[in-house]
Design a protein around this motif. Structure first.
Motif, PDB file in Angstrom:
ATOM      1  N   ASP A  33      74.696 -38.561-117.119  1.00 41.09           N
ATOM      2  CA  ASP A  33      73.800 -38.555-115.963  1.00 41.09           C
ATOM      3  C   ASP A  33      74.076 -37.347-115.071  1.00 41.09           C
ATOM      4  OD1 ASP A  33      72.766 -41.034-116.708  1.00 41.09           O
ATOM      5  OD2 ASP A  33      74.018 -42.160-115.315  1.00 41.09           O
ATOM      6  N   LEU A  34      73.022 -36.865-114.410  1.00 37.28           N
ATOM      7  CA  LEU A  34      73.194 -35.850-113.374  1.00 37.28           C
ATOM      8  C   LEU A  34      73.466 -36.579-112.066  1.00 37.28           C
ATOM      9  CD1 LEU A  34      70.260 -33.398-114.174  1.00 37.28           C
ATOM     10  CD2 LEU A  34      72.645 -33.248-114.896  1.00 37.28           C
ATOM     11  N   VAL A  35      74.579 -36.280-111.433  1.00 36.88           N
ATOM     12  CA  VAL A  35      74.965 -36.922-110.179  1.00 36.88           C
ATOM     13  C   VAL A  35      74.730 -35.922-109.050  1.00 36.88           C
ATOM     14  CG1 VAL A  35      76.842 -38.010-108.894  1.00 36.88           C
ATOM     15  CG2 VAL A  35      76.710 -38.292-111.389  1.00 36.88           C
ATOM     16  N   ILE A  36      73.725 -36.197-108.207  1.00 33.64           N
ATOM     17  CA  ILE A  36      73.455 -35.325-107.056  1.00 33.64           C
ATOM     18  C   ILE A  36      74.455 -35.695-105.972  1.00 33.64           C
ATOM     19  CG2 ILE A  36      71.804 -34.662-105.271  1.00 33.64           C
ATOM     20  CD1 ILE A  36      69.552 -35.389-107.237  1.00 33.64           C
ATOM     21  N   ASP A  37      75.327 -34.746-105.627  1.00 39.18           N
ATOM     22  CA  ASP A  37      76.399 -35.061-104.686  1.00 39.18           C
ATOM     23  C   ASP A  37      76.273 -34.374-103.325  1.00 39.18           C
ATOM     24  OD1 ASP A  37      77.067 -32.498-105.563  1.00 39.18           O
ATOM     25  OD2 ASP A  37      78.799 -33.171-106.704  1.00 39.18           O
ATOM     26  N   HIS A  38      75.307 -33.467-103.174  1.00 39.95           N
ATOM     27  CA  HIS A  38      75.219 -32.753-101.893  1.00 39.95           C
ATOM     28  C   HIS A  38      73.856 -32.080-101.761  1.00 39.95           C
ATOM     29  CE1 HIS A  38      76.475 -30.278 -98.487  1.00 39.95           C
ATOM     30  NE2 HIS A  38      76.059 -29.219 -99.138  1.00 39.95           N
ATOM     31  N   THR A  39      73.274 -32.172-100.585  1.00 42.12           N
ATOM     32  CA  THR A  39      72.051 -31.436-100.244  1.00 42.12           C
ATOM     33  C   THR A  39      72.246 -30.881 -98.834  1.00 42.12           C
ATOM     34  OG1 THR A  39      70.725 -33.012-101.514  1.00 42.12           O
ATOM     35  CG2 THR A  39      69.541 -31.567-100.005  1.00 42.12           C
ATOM     36  N   ARG A  40      71.908 -29.617 -98.674  1.00 38.70           N
ATOM     37  CA  ARG A  40      72.020 -28.977 -97.363  1.00 38.70           C
ATOM     38  C   ARG A  40      70.824 -28.067 -97.153  1.00 38.70           C
ATOM     39  NH1 ARG A  40      72.885 -24.180 -95.616  1.00 38.70           N
ATOM     40  NH2 ARG A  40      73.472 -23.385 -97.670  1.00 38.70           N
ATOM     41  N   VAL A  41      70.241 -28.152 -95.967  1.00 39.66           N
ATOM     42  CA  VAL A  41      69.124 -27.279 -95.592  1.00 39.66           C
ATOM     43  C   VAL A  41      69.463 -26.662 -94.240  1.00 39.66           C
ATOM     44  CG1 VAL A  41      66.659 -27.174 -95.031  1.00 39.66           C
ATOM     45  CG2 VAL A  41      67.452 -28.693 -96.860  1.00 39.66           C
ATOM     46  N   GLU A  53      61.812 -30.184-102.179  1.00 39.71           N
ATOM     47  CA  GLU A  53      61.621 -29.311-103.329  1.00 39.71           C
ATOM     48  C   GLU A  53      62.904 -29.187-104.153  1.00 39.71           C
ATOM     49  OE1 GLU A  53      59.357 -25.680-102.885  1.00 39.71           O
ATOM     50  OE2 GLU A  53      58.527 -26.452-101.009  1.00 39.71           O
ATOM     51  N   LEU A  54      64.050 -29.184-103.481  1.00 34.61           N
ATOM     52  CA  LEU A  54      65.318 -29.118-104.204  1.00 34.61           C
ATOM     53  C   LEU A  54      65.539 -30.384-105.041  1.00 34.61           C
ATOM     54  CD1 LEU A  54      67.542 -27.550-101.418  1.00 34.61           C
ATOM     55  CD2 LEU A  54      66.908 -26.470-103.585  1.00 34.61           C
ATOM     56  N   VAL A  55      65.263 -31.544-104.455  1.00 34.87           N
ATOM     57  CA  VAL A  55      65.396 -32.798-105.205  1.00 34.87           C
ATOM     58  C   VAL A  55      64.438 -32.775-106.393  1.00 34.87           C
ATOM     59  CG1 VAL A  55      65.095 -35.303-105.145  1.00 34.87           C
ATOM     60  CG2 VAL A  55      66.225 -34.137-103.237  1.00 34.87           C
ATOM     61  N   GLY A  66      65.899 -34.834-120.767  1.00 32.71           N
ATOM     62  CA  GLY A  66      66.012 -36.239-121.160  1.00 32.71           C
ATOM     63  C   GLY A  66      67.210 -36.944-120.543  1.00 32.71           C
ATOM     64  N   LEU A  67      67.530 -36.589-119.289  1.00 33.46           N
ATOM     65  CA  LEU A  67      68.678 -37.155-118.589  1.00 33.46           C
ATOM     66  C   LEU A  67      68.237 -38.082-117.468  1.00 33.46           C
ATOM     67  CD1 LEU A  67      70.736 -33.855-118.306  1.00 33.46           C
ATOM     68  CD2 LEU A  67      71.098 -35.712-119.947  1.00 33.46           C
ATOM     69  N   LYS A  68      69.173 -38.821-116.933  1.00 36.93           N
ATOM     70  CA  LYS A  68      68.951 -39.693-115.778  1.00 36.93           C
ATOM     71  C   LYS A  68      69.714 -39.118-114.590  1.00 36.93           C
ATOM     72  CE  LYS A  68      66.540 -42.831-117.948  1.00 36.93           C
ATOM     73  NZ  LYS A  68      65.151 -43.095-117.631  1.00 36.93           N
ATOM     74  N   ILE A  69      69.371 -39.578-113.388  1.00 34.85           N
ATOM     75  CA  ILE A  69      69.979 -39.074-112.154  1.00 34.85           C
ATOM     76  C   ILE A  69      70.600 -40.215-111.366  1.00 34.85           C
ATOM     77  CG2 ILE A  69      69.497 -38.020-109.897  1.00 34.85           C
ATOM     78  CD1 ILE A  69      67.260 -36.437-111.243  1.00 34.85           C
ATOM     79  N   VAL A  70      71.797 -39.946-110.829  1.00 36.46           N
ATOM     80  CA  VAL A  70      72.436 -40.820-109.852  1.00 36.46           C
ATOM     81  C   VAL A  70      72.393 -40.054-108.524  1.00 36.46           C
ATOM     82  CG1 VAL A  70      74.553 -41.991-109.134  1.00 36.46           C
ATOM     83  CG2 VAL A  70      73.976 -41.836-111.581  1.00 36.46           C
ATOM     84  N   PRO A  71      71.528 -40.461-107.583  1.00 32.85           N
ATOM     85  CA  PRO A  71      71.440 -39.763-106.295  1.00 32.85           C
ATOM     86  C   PRO A  71      72.531 -40.250-105.339  1.00 32.85           C
ATOM     87  CG  PRO A  71      69.727 -41.421-106.444  1.00 32.85           C
ATOM     88  CD  PRO A  71      70.495 -41.474-107.726  1.00 32.85           C
ATOM     89  N   ALA A  76      69.222 -37.363-101.124  1.00 34.39           N
ATOM     90  CA  ALA A  76      68.596 -37.538-102.441  1.00 34.39           C
ATOM     91  C   ALA A  76      68.221 -38.999-102.655  1.00 34.39           C
ATOM     92  CB  ALA A  76      69.524 -37.040-103.542  1.00 34.39           C
ATOM     93  N   ALA A  77      69.099 -39.925-102.257  1.00 33.00           N
ATOM     94  CA  ALA A  77      68.793 -41.357-102.385  1.00 33.00           C
ATOM     95  C   ALA A  77      67.539 -41.700-101.593  1.00 33.00           C
ATOM     96  CB  ALA A  77      69.979 -42.191-101.920  1.00 33.00           C
ATOM     97  N   HIS A  78      67.413 -41.142-100.397  1.00 34.95           N
ATOM     98  CA  HIS A  78      66.220 -41.362 -99.572  1.00 34.95           C
ATOM     99  C   HIS A  78      64.966 -40.871-100.298  1.00 34.95           C
ATOM    100  CE1 HIS A  78      63.528 -41.453 -96.130  1.00 34.95           C
ATOM    101  NE2 HIS A  78      63.267 -40.175 -96.355  1.00 34.95           N
ATOM    102  N   GLN A  79      65.057 -39.709-100.931  1.00 38.46           N
ATOM    103  CA  GLN A  79      63.908 -39.164-101.650  1.00 38.46           C
ATOM    104  C   GLN A  79      63.525 -40.049-102.834  1.00 38.46           C
ATOM    105  OE1 GLN A  79      61.872 -36.581-100.751  1.00 38.46           O
ATOM    106  NE2 GLN A  79      63.067 -36.773 -98.877  1.00 38.46           N
TER     107      GLN A  79
END
Length: 98
Positions: A33-41, A53-55, A66-71, A76-79
């Motif tokens: 899985d792709l684990v999104i661990d940080h977003t900054r704007v 757009e980044l998400v 063909g992967l899954k995401i863990v936000p 990212a979870a909000h999105q």
């Protein structure tokens, strides 16, 4: 609309001598899985949709590969809560809070 650049385990918006926005992720070794661990704007891009757009860039990458995401990151979870169309790439390991 901002220009999203793909980097090593991240997508970002480049500015003069600094990144204006970025999202980072890692690949879970067990499930892949792709684990999104940080977003900054940055302040100068805030409110212009750069974070969304980044998400979306990570969502597109997951679909292409063909992967899954863990936000993991709260933004990212909000999105993922906001966009029902992302559910196809949401990992069963994700725990989204409203």
């Amino acid at each position: 609309m901002v220009q999203i650049v793909a980097g090593d385990r991240r997508f970002y918006v480049a500015g003069d001598n600094k990144d204006l926005a970025e999202i980072t992720y890692r690949q879970d070794g067990d499930k892949g899985d792709l684990v999104i661990d940080h977003t900054r704007v940055s302040e100068e891009l805030r409110g212009q949709g750069a974070g969304e757009e980044l998400v979306r860039a990570v969502v597109d990458k997951a679909r292409e590969e063909g992967l899954k995401i863990v936000p993991l990151c709260s933004y990212a979870a909000h999105q993922f809560n906001k966009h029902a169309e992302y559910q196809d790439v949401l990992s069963g390991n994700a725990n989204l809070s409203s």
